[in-house]
Design an enzyme around this catalytic site. Structure first.
Site, PDB file in Angstrom:
ATOM      1  CE  LYS A 153      -2.788  -3.426   5.369  1.00 11.20           C
ATOM      2  NZ  LYS A 153      -2.632  -2.386   4.471  1.00 11.20           N
TER       3      LYS A 153
HETATM    4  N1  PMP Z   1      -0.494   3.731   2.239  1.00  7.71           N
HETATM    5  C1  PMP Z   1      -1.474   2.694   2.019  1.00  7.71           C
HETATM    6  C2  PMP Z   1      -2.515   2.810   1.590  1.00  7.71           C
HETATM    7  C3  PMP Z   1      -1.645   0.980   2.320  1.00  7.71           C
HETATM    8  O1  PMP Z   1      -1.984   0.057   1.656  1.00  7.71           O
HETATM    9  C4  PMP Z   1      -0.297   0.543   2.237  1.00  7.71           C
HETATM   10  C5  PMP Z   1       0.067  -0.551   2.306  1.00  7.71           C
HETATM   11  N2  PMP Z   1      -0.099  -1.208   4.596  1.00  7.71           N
HETATM   12  C6  PMP Z   1       1.112   1.545   3.371  1.00  7.71           C
HETATM   13  C7  PMP Z   1       0.733   2.534   3.026  1.00  7.71           C
HETATM   14  C8  PMP Z   1       2.709   0.815   3.362  1.00  7.71           C
HETATM   15  O2  PMP Z   1       1.889   0.740   4.849  1.00  7.71           O
HETATM   16  P1  PMP Z   1       3.386  -0.235   5.585  1.00  7.71           P
HETATM   17  O3  PMP Z   1       4.768  -0.253   5.347  1.00  7.71           O
HETATM   18  O4  PMP Z   1       2.690  -0.727   6.581  1.00  7.71           O
HETATM   19  O5  PMP Z   1       3.050  -1.762   4.876  1.00  7.71           O
END
Ligand code: PMP
Length: 295
Positions: A153
């Protein structure tokens, strides 16, 4: 909106007022998008304020740092403790937490030798709202895994998300669906995809997406309540033949789709598997037992 004159955040080993916290215009992170972050939620449960899956989120933060060579001198438990302290100091229970790891002034394209950790929190409703969303197939692909560490991320990746999201908004839609480098459905700008067809859920494999913590929770819920779920490549044509679809993510939680481009999903959200998952997810984050009657 994200802070006011009372907000206290964690920065540089201390708790400081958000209005007084400062960083530099020469930071490597600002110039090159070389920073990593997390999006985490805490919920006001009957057992007090509880951060949902904090270990998973902070382990991912550490993983993201490792992926791009940003040093991070905090243990997962230290960062969890700081997060709870930030909630207490700001009198927040239902909140969105934003840890950010960024790097000091440096104009070179070499990895950082030190980093700063900031953790802040604010009240935030469901990121994509509570109504079914109208989604547009984006002209922007998700980044190529051979160009970026796409499982991390990393702040700079979100320029791709901004491009896709803004294109969808400019065309009158609520949100984008990005495809992968092979033209299969990948994910949203900040959420993962599930599609329902003939009583079963399908979700793209993790190759070309950020495999979210909410996505893992949805799969966990499916196992717990006996819903069939399969990871497989999904084409846009398959989605336009599906019964229903939803996005999931920490900020968005579970949000149903009304349409993709010109295609309206035939199954009423109230009747869909997504609706069951939405109720089960809510129960899980609130530490309540889930029963089908709750749907
Ligand atoms: N894909 C992307 C590109 C994101 O930014 C997020 C948010 N973090 C997610 C998927 C979903 O991830 P999570 O469930 O861990 O928040």
């Amino acid at each position: 909106m994200y802070f006011d004159e009372k907000t206290v955040l964690y920065f540089n080993n201390q708790y400081v007022k958000a209005t007084e916290a400062k960083t530099g215009l020469f930071d490597q992170s600002l110039h090159y998008g070389y920073a990593v972050f997390e999006g985490i939620r805490s919920y006001a449960t009957n057992n007090g304020p509880k951060i949902f899956k904090p270990i998973e989120h902070f382990e991912r933060l550490k993983f993201s740092c490792d992926c791009v060579g940003i040093p991070l001198n905090y243990s997962t438990q230290q960062m969890i403790d700081i997060s709870y302290e930030v909630l207490v100091k700001n009198n927040l229970e239902d909140a969105y937490l934003r840890p950010l790891v960024f790097c000091p002034p440096n104009m070179s394209l070499q990895k950082a030798k030190e980093s700063f950790l900031m953790i802040t929190a604010w009240s935030w409703g469901a990121y994509l709202g509570n109504n079914l969303i109208r989604v547009m197939t984006s002209n922007f692909q998700r980044p190529n895994p051979k160009a970026f560490k796409i499982h991390a991320k990393i702040s700079g990746h979100y320029v791709n998300s901004i491009l896709a999201c803004q294109e969808a908004k400019d065309n009158g839609y609520d949100e984008a669906l990005l495809l992968d480098i092979n033209g299969n459905a990948a994910e949203g700008p900040g959420a993962n995809l599930f599609v329902e067809k003939n009583g079963k859920l399908f979700t793209p494999p993790s190759n070309f997406i950020l495999p979210g913590i909410t996505r893992a929770t949805v799969i966990e819920i499916c196992k717990e309540i006996g819903i069939k779920v399969e990871e497989k490549n999904i084409t846009v044509d398959e989605i336009k033949n599906a019964d229903s679809a939803f996005y999931c993510g920490t900020a968005a939680e579970i949000i149903g789709w009304q349409s993709l481009d010109e295609y309206n999903f035939p199954k009423a959200w109230e009747e869909s598997i997504g609706k069951i998952i939405q109720a089960a997810y809510k129960a899980k984050v609130l530490e309540q037992d889930f029963k089908m009657e709750m749907v």
